[in-house]
Design a protein around this motif. Structure first.
Motif, PDB file in Angstrom:
ATOM      1  N   PHE A  16       0.846  -1.194   0.000  1.00  0.00           N
ATOM      2  CA  PHE A  16       0.000   0.000   0.000  1.00  0.00           C
ATOM      3  C   PHE A  16       0.884   1.248   0.000  1.00  0.00           C
ATOM      4  O   PHE A  16       0.962   1.970   1.000  1.00  0.00           O
ATOM      5  CB  PHE A  16      -0.917   0.000   1.235  1.00  0.00           C
ATOM      6  CG  PHE A  16      -1.723  -1.259   1.394  1.00  0.00           C
ATOM      7  CD1 PHE A  16      -2.854  -1.465   0.622  1.00  0.00           C
ATOM      8  CD2 PHE A  16      -1.349  -2.233   2.301  1.00  0.00           C
ATOM      9  CE1 PHE A  16      -3.607  -2.625   0.760  1.00  0.00           C
ATOM     10  CE2 PHE A  16      -2.089  -3.390   2.454  1.00  0.00           C
ATOM     11  CZ  PHE A  16      -3.223  -3.592   1.668  1.00  0.00           C
ATOM     12  N   PRO A  17       1.593   1.507  -1.108  1.00  0.00           N
ATOM     13  CA  PRO A  17       2.589   2.597  -1.124  1.00  0.00           C
ATOM     14  C   PRO A  17       2.019   3.992  -0.905  1.00  0.00           C
ATOM     15  O   PRO A  17       2.732   4.867  -0.404  1.00  0.00           O
ATOM     16  CB  PRO A  17       3.230   2.477  -2.507  1.00  0.00           C
ATOM     17  CG  PRO A  17       2.257   1.712  -3.329  1.00  0.00           C
ATOM     18  CD  PRO A  17       1.514   0.814  -2.391  1.00  0.00           C
ATOM     19  N   GLU A  38      -6.950   3.996  -0.824  1.00  0.00           N
ATOM     20  CA  GLU A  38      -7.969   4.077  -1.874  1.00  0.00           C
ATOM     21  C   GLU A  38      -8.366   2.688  -2.389  1.00  0.00           C
ATOM     22  O   GLU A  38      -9.506   2.468  -2.793  1.00  0.00           O
ATOM     23  CB  GLU A  38      -7.471   4.959  -3.023  1.00  0.00           C
ATOM     24  CG  GLU A  38      -8.497   5.208  -4.102  1.00  0.00           C
ATOM     25  CD  GLU A  38      -9.751   5.927  -3.584  1.00  0.00           C
ATOM     26  OE1 GLU A  38     -10.865   5.562  -4.040  1.00  0.00           O
ATOM     27  OE2 GLU A  38      -9.628   6.832  -2.738  1.00  0.00           O
ATOM     28  N   SER A  39      -7.445   1.733  -2.348  1.00  0.00           N
ATOM     29  CA  SER A  39      -7.747   0.386  -2.844  1.00  0.00           C
ATOM     30  C   SER A  39      -8.849  -0.301  -2.033  1.00  0.00           C
ATOM     31  O   SER A  39      -9.423  -1.287  -2.485  1.00  0.00           O
ATOM     32  CB  SER A  39      -6.487  -0.481  -2.850  1.00  0.00           C
ATOM     33  OG  SER A  39      -6.067  -0.785  -1.530  1.00  0.00           O
ATOM     34  N   PHE A  40      -9.169   0.217  -0.861  1.00  0.00           N
ATOM     35  CA  PHE A  40     -10.219  -0.362  -0.031  1.00  0.00           C
ATOM     36  C   PHE A  40     -11.615   0.105  -0.431  1.00  0.00           C
ATOM     37  O   PHE A  40     -12.604  -0.469   0.015  1.00  0.00           O
ATOM     38  CB  PHE A  40      -9.993  -0.020   1.439  1.00  0.00           C
ATOM     39  CG  PHE A  40      -8.738  -0.608   2.024  1.00  0.00           C
ATOM     40  CD1 PHE A  40      -8.227  -1.815   1.580  1.00  0.00           C
ATOM     41  CD2 PHE A  40      -8.065   0.048   3.029  1.00  0.00           C
ATOM     42  CE1 PHE A  40      -7.079  -2.360   2.126  1.00  0.00           C
ATOM     43  CE2 PHE A  40      -6.926  -0.476   3.591  1.00  0.00           C
ATOM     44  CZ  PHE A  40      -6.423  -1.691   3.138  1.00  0.00           C
ATOM     45  N   GLN A  48     -10.864  -5.937   3.129  1.00  0.00           N
ATOM     46  CA  GLN A  48      -9.803  -4.981   3.446  1.00  0.00           C
ATOM     47  C   GLN A  48      -8.778  -5.619   4.387  1.00  0.00           C
ATOM     48  O   GLN A  48      -7.570  -5.532   4.160  1.00  0.00           O
ATOM     49  CB  GLN A  48     -10.392  -3.733   4.104  1.00  0.00           C
ATOM     50  CG  GLN A  48     -11.281  -2.918   3.192  1.00  0.00           C
ATOM     51  CD  GLN A  48     -11.983  -1.790   3.924  1.00  0.00           C
ATOM     52  OE1 GLN A  48     -11.595  -1.398   5.016  1.00  0.00           O
ATOM     53  NE2 GLN A  48     -13.035  -1.257   3.320  1.00  0.00           N
ATOM     54  N   GLN A  49      -9.271  -6.271   5.425  1.00  0.00           N
ATOM     55  CA  GLN A  49      -8.365  -6.860   6.404  1.00  0.00           C
ATOM     56  C   GLN A  49      -7.588  -8.036   5.820  1.00  0.00           C
ATOM     57  O   GLN A  49      -6.412  -8.208   6.135  1.00  0.00           O
ATOM     58  CB  GLN A  49      -9.136  -7.250   7.662  1.00  0.00           C
ATOM     59  CG  GLN A  49      -9.606  -6.002   8.389  1.00  0.00           C
ATOM     60  CD  GLN A  49     -10.290  -6.280   9.698  1.00  0.00           C
ATOM     61  OE1 GLN A  49     -10.519  -7.434  10.076  1.00  0.00           O
ATOM     62  NE2 GLN A  49     -10.632  -5.223  10.407  1.00  0.00           N
ATOM     63  N   LYS A  75      -9.824   1.414   6.101  1.00  0.00           N
ATOM     64  CA  LYS A  75     -10.885   2.155   5.432  1.00  0.00           C
ATOM     65  C   LYS A  75     -10.319   2.880   4.224  1.00  0.00           C
ATOM     66  O   LYS A  75      -9.111   3.054   4.089  1.00  0.00           O
ATOM     67  CB  LYS A  75     -11.557   3.142   6.371  1.00  0.00           C
ATOM     68  CG  LYS A  75     -10.637   4.201   6.941  1.00  0.00           C
ATOM     69  CD  LYS A  75     -11.397   5.076   7.938  1.00  0.00           C
ATOM     70  CE  LYS A  75     -10.472   6.089   8.570  1.00  0.00           C
ATOM     71  NZ  LYS A  75     -11.164   6.949   9.527  1.00  0.00           N
ATOM     72  N   ALA A  76     -11.231   3.295   3.359  1.00  0.00           N
ATOM     73  CA  ALA A  76     -10.863   4.145   2.227  1.00  0.00           C
ATOM     74  C   ALA A  76     -10.825   5.590   2.711  1.00  0.00           C
ATOM     75  O   ALA A  76     -11.510   5.950   3.679  1.00  0.00           O
ATOM     76  CB  ALA A  76     -11.878   3.991   1.095  1.00  0.00           C
ATOM     77  N   PRO A  77     -10.053   6.449   2.056  1.00  0.00           N
ATOM     78  CA  PRO A  77     -10.025   7.852   2.455  1.00  0.00           C
ATOM     79  C   PRO A  77     -11.400   8.493   2.272  1.00  0.00           C
ATOM     80  O   PRO A  77     -12.170   8.085   1.413  1.00  0.00           O
ATOM     81  CB  PRO A  77      -9.013   8.488   1.504  1.00  0.00           C
ATOM     82  CG  PRO A  77      -8.365   7.383   0.769  1.00  0.00           C
ATOM     83  CD  PRO A  77      -9.185   6.161   0.926  1.00  0.00           C
ATOM     84  N   GLU A  78     -11.680   9.490   3.077  1.00  0.00           N
ATOM     85  CA  GLU A  78     -12.965  10.188   2.978  1.00  0.00           C
ATOM     86  C   GLU A  78     -12.921  11.224   1.885  1.00  0.00           C
ATOM     87  O   GLU A  78     -11.937  11.701   1.477  1.00  0.00           O
ATOM     88  CB  GLU A  78     -13.292  10.842   4.318  1.00  0.00           C
ATOM     89  CG  GLU A  78     -13.534   9.782   5.373  1.00  0.00           C
ATOM     90  CD  GLU A  78     -13.909  10.386   6.709  1.00  0.00           C
ATOM     91  OE1 GLU A  78     -14.191  11.584   6.792  1.00  0.00           O
ATOM     92  OE2 GLU A  78     -13.908   9.623   7.674  1.00  0.00           O
TER      93      GLU A  78
END
Length: 78
Positions: A16-17, A38-40, A48-49, A75-78
């Motif tokens: 997750f770079p 973002e990949s989540f 995700q986990q 989580k993904a970013p908001e």
């Protein structure tokens, strides 16, 4: 051999770079991590986990795993 928060972050960073990653813990076996990537987006929490556990390359596998416990927030970013 104990593992460090820095080691865990480095392994996660490979998969997750661009993620925002925070790892806490200093006893060599019990940690808490937050991975925001973002990949989540569109994936459920289990998916995700699983992606995070895969990035740890077996460090949590079975009784011989270096990493005994990892409290995980994803989580993904908001």
């Amino acid at each position: 051999m104990p593992i460090s928060a820095h080691d865990i972050e480095a392994m996660l960073r490979e998969s997750f770079p661009d993620a925002q990653i925070t790892v806490q813990g200093d006893d060599g076996a019990h940690f808490a991590a937050e991975v925001i990537d973002e990949s989540f987006r569109g994936k459920n929490r289990v998916q995700q986990q699983r992606a995070v556990y895969a990035a740890l390359k077996g460090k949590m596998d079975g009784n011989n795993g270096e990493l005994h416990a990892l409290g995980l927030t994803t989580k993904a970013p908001e």
